[in-house]
Scaffold this active site. Structure first.
Site, PDB file in Angstrom:
ATOM      1  N   GLU A  19      -2.333   8.897  -0.620  1.00  0.00           N
ATOM      2  CA  GLU A  19      -2.645   8.346  -1.939  1.00  0.00           C
ATOM      3  C   GLU A  19      -2.218   9.317  -3.046  1.00  0.00           C
ATOM      4  OE1 GLU A  19      -6.688   7.076  -4.458  1.00  0.00           O
ATOM      5  OE2 GLU A  19      -6.798   7.636  -2.338  1.00  0.00           O
TER       6      GLU A  19
ATOM      7  N   GLU B  86       0.814  -1.215   0.000  1.00  0.00           N
ATOM      8  CA  GLU B  86       0.000   0.000   0.000  1.00  0.00           C
ATOM      9  C   GLU B  86       0.849   1.268   0.000  1.00  0.00           C
ATOM     10  OE1 GLU B  86      -3.227   0.441  -0.248  1.00  0.00           O
ATOM     11  OE2 GLU B  86      -3.885  -1.642  -0.174  1.00  0.00           O
TER      12      GLU B  86
END
Length: 215
Positions: free
Chosen positions: A105, A96
């Protein structure tokens, strides 16, 4: 470069070994902190580029501080099961965050992660709920529920997940214990489905699935 390659291969061998049940004797009967040593942690984060924001954010100390609030993590029925859980968690975190490179992100601010149908944790129109932290927490309902669990109003301050390393790891452990722990015994594939199944499973993104497995 050779030393980095050796460390990377060692990390892979340890993770694969734990997942497969071939656990070296020197880790048997030890705590999570004994398994997630500084060398273990460095074996992941040292693979991130020096320019990565996460290099100066994620720390083993932050993880251990967060662990104090989730002391059932890495504490399953048997020692081997517990080690598999630890290995699976860090495999997902590595995927991730790109070896702890990313805190937020990529292009997350341009995404809409507000579920307006969720009335328990209504979105703050001035906040964004894109992926942040070790497991890239997303959506207003996850920020709201995680905040309730750890005692911080993350619905109105989601950016805290990207500025406070202990809170960041707490959200990851909250998500894991709430959504992933119940299926850990079903195998690594079940943990992928619990984390990102809607996007990656059933052929959605087989490349991402294989990447997680490799870790």
């Amino acid at each position: 470069m050779v030393a980095l390659s050796v460390k990377k291969n060692l990390l892979i061998l340890v993770l694969v070994g734990i997942l497969a049940g071939f656990v070296p004797g020197y880790v048997k009967g030890q705590s999570v902190a004994d398994i997630v040593t500084q060398d273990f942690f460095n074996g992941i984060i040292n693979q991130a580029d020096a320019s990565c924001a996460g290099k100066n954010f994620y720390t083993r100390a932050g993880f251990l501080d967060a662990l104090n609030s989730y002391n059932q993590f890495g504490n399953l029925g048997s020692a081997d099961d517990s080690k598999r859980e630890i290995a699976a968690f860090f495999a997902h975190v590595t995927h991730e965050t790109g070896h702890f490179c990313y805190i937020e992100e990529i292009n997350g601010a341009s995404q809409d992660y507000c579920d307006e149908t969720n009335t328990q944790y209504p979105c703050n129109p001035n906040k964004k709920y894109f992926g942040r932290g070790p497991l890239q927490l997303t959506w207003n309902y996850n920020y709201g529920a995680a905040g309730t669990s750890i005692g911080i109003d993350l619905l109105n301050s989601p950016e805290t997940v990207a500025t406070d390393v202990t809170v960041s790891f707490k959200t990851a452990l909250w998500f894991w214990m709430t959504n992933v722990r119940p299926v850990v015994s079903q195998g690594f594939g079940a943990t992928i489905r619990a984390i990102n199944g809607a996007i990656e499973c059933n052929g959605g993104n087989s490349g991402a699935v294989q990447a997680r497995v490799q870790y």
